[in-house]
Design an enzyme around this catalytic site. Structure first.
Site, PDB file in Angstrom:
ATOM      1  N   ASP A   1     108.929  14.074  43.031  1.00 28.88           N
ATOM      2  CA  ASP A   1     110.049  14.822  43.601  1.00 28.88           C
ATOM      3  C   ASP A   1     111.193  14.814  42.597  1.00 28.88           C
ATOM      4  O   ASP A   1     111.685  13.749  42.221  1.00 28.88           O
ATOM      5  CB  ASP A   1     110.480  14.171  44.919  1.00 28.88           C
ATOM      6  CG  ASP A   1     111.668  14.884  45.554  1.00 28.88           C
ATOM      7  OD1 ASP A   1     111.859  16.087  45.275  1.00 28.88           O
ATOM      8  OD2 ASP A   1     112.409  14.244  46.320  1.00 28.88           O
TER       9      ASP A   1
ATOM     10  N   ASP B   1     114.929  16.118  42.185  1.00 31.29           N
ATOM     11  CA  ASP B   1     116.037  16.636  42.984  1.00 31.29           C
ATOM     12  C   ASP B   1     117.313  16.548  42.157  1.00 31.29           C
ATOM     13  O   ASP B   1     117.536  15.547  41.465  1.00 31.29           O
ATOM     14  CB  ASP B   1     116.173  15.808  44.274  1.00 31.29           C
ATOM     15  CG  ASP B   1     117.098  16.457  45.284  1.00 31.29           C
ATOM     16  OD1 ASP B   1     118.294  16.615  44.971  1.00 31.29           O
ATOM     17  OD2 ASP B   1     116.621  16.810  46.380  1.00 31.29           O
TER      18      ASP B   1
ATOM     19  N   ASP C   1     112.366  11.021  41.600  1.00 30.29           N
ATOM     20  CA  ASP C   1     112.692  10.060  42.648  1.00 30.29           C
ATOM     21  C   ASP C   1     111.545   9.060  42.685  1.00 30.29           C
ATOM     22  O   ASP C   1     110.463   9.358  43.201  1.00 30.29           O
ATOM     23  CB  ASP C   1     112.854  10.774  43.998  1.00 30.29           C
ATOM     24  CG  ASP C   1     113.316   9.828  45.107  1.00 30.29           C
ATOM     25  OD1 ASP C   1     113.033   8.620  45.001  1.00 30.29           O
ATOM     26  OD2 ASP C   1     113.938  10.308  46.066  1.00 30.29           O
TER      27      ASP C   1
END
Length: 406
Positions: A97, A99, A310
């Site tokens: 992930d 972000d 992440d």
């Protein structure tokens, strides 16, 4: 319309979308072993531990429920509808992930807002540990998916894909890349060799990608001998060399990295530095830059080449992940799968738009300038405006606007 009616309007538009598009929302592979989860509009709760045997049943459920968000497990279970301790874990996809929340960008302080839940004091600086007005420790916040943030996330995704291909040996066909629908991108690996990796193994992968524990002396750097990695090296050796090359070539980057004191010496010897890369590299040979200076340069260079994922998500063997072609409840944008070869050209503010028909008059409390479908809007503050549905839904879902007239 009041807040409740505005929420009903948003839910009605989501219901329209799922009524018209559920047939194009495909379940994940091995759907009968996945847990599905849905966040609901009315109760503001998560409906979990759902399972489906076939696509038609799942798509019919979507039309009926019209949820704010749709997730499925990266894990495979014997009994996905049981509680966690009784599901029977069989394996999990490898998830990354990226972000914008984890990437320093020059714009976040201009558009992200935090608000103290106790006294409503708000600010645009980094969220404090305590409210400067009342000392409260609970905050709400609005993070904005601007073009600069998403370009930063895209660059990190490109770096991730390169390392997964070059260092881990995955092919592009084995990588599922998607825009998350908000402030970043997901990369997913579903091949058999990763499914039974435990959390510790996944953490090791995350550490490798982020450069945690990286020791440059184990990657060819020897300041006493004035030698270091080459641009032709593979893996982290080559990445350290590339990061150093790019850092030494830019006075702006040197100053941003806090290396202003060395930048004059490096700039004055730039031609010699460039020439040295075709031989043994410039390691230790710049007059005015000592061992400590080189160690700092290499540290910054390695940081620039690491991937800002992440790490908690990657290590989690039970993670829920948003399903492609469903709508993100905080933006009204879709999660969209992208071919890795087309990532550079992908524009989330065009390709991820879900609501393309009509317009609506809304009152906007506050919103920075933003772009949807090639048109710039705002900034707005306490304004009544009629906007195309895509722009209106974006602001309504972000919670900064209310519907006035349909």
């Amino acid at each position: 319309m009041d807040e409740f009616q505005t929420q009903a309007f948003i839910q009605h538009k989501f219901a329209e979308y799922y009524s018209q598009n559920s047939g194009s929302i495909h379940p994940p592979t091995s759907m009968d072993t996945r847990e599905f989860a849905f966040s609901l509009f009315k109760q503001k709760i998560m409906l979990r531990h759902k399972g489906f045997k076939e696509a038609g049943g799942f798509q019919g459920f979507l039309k009926e429920l019209s949820p704010a968000d749709v997730y499925y497990s990266s894990a495979y279970y014997e009994s996905p509808e049981e509680e966690m301790s009784r599901k029977g874990w069989l394996g999990a996809d490898l998830i990354f992930d990226i972000d914008a929340d984890h990437i320093p960008t020059p714009c976040d302080r201009s558009h992200d807002i935090w608000t103290c839940k106790d006294c409503n004091f708000s600010g645009r600086t980094a969220k404090p540990e305590r409210c400067p007005q009342c000392g409260g420790q609970k905050f709400s916040g609005i993070s904005w998916p601007c073009g600069i943030c998403l370009e930063s996330a895209k660059r990190e995704t490109t770096k991730l894909i390169e390392i997964l291909e070059e260092d881990f040996g995955f092919s592009k066909q084995e990588l599922i890349v998607a825009f998350s629908g908000h402030r970043g991108y997901h990369v997913q690996v579903e091949v058999e060799s990763v499914k039974t990796l435990d959390s510790m193994a996944r953490r090791e992968i995350a550490d490798y990608l982020t450069g945690i524990g990286l020791e440059p002396t184990l990657h060819g750097l020897n300041m006493k001998a004035c030698v270091g990695p080459s641009l032709e090296d593979v893996g982290w050796k080559g990445r350290i060399a590339k990061g150093t090359y790019e850092l030494l070539a830019s006075q702006e980057e040197l100053e941003k990295a806090g290396l202003s004191k060395m930048s004059a010496a490096i700039t004055s010897q730039r031609k010699e530095i460039q020439d040295r890369w075709s031989k043994k590299g410039p390691w230790g040979l710049v007059i005015g830059v000592g061992t400590e200076g080189w160690e700092r340069i290499v540290q910054v260079a390695a940081e620039s080449q690491s991937v800002k994922i992440d790490t908690v998500v990657t290590a989690d063997v039970h993670r829920l992940i948003r399903l492609a072609n469903t709508i993100h409840g905080e933006t009204g944008l879709k999660k969209v799968r992208i071919s890795p070869d087309n990532l550079e050209q992908f524009d989330p503010f065009k390709s991820a738009v879900a609501f393309k028909q009509g317009s609506v008059t809304i009152n906007i409390a506050e919103a920075p300038e933003f772009r949807i479908e090639g048109v710039n809007y705002g900034p707005f503050k306490n304004q009544r405006v009629e906007l195309p549905m895509a722009a209106s839904m974006f602001l309504l879902c972000k919670g900064v606007a209310k519907v006035l007239e349909e």
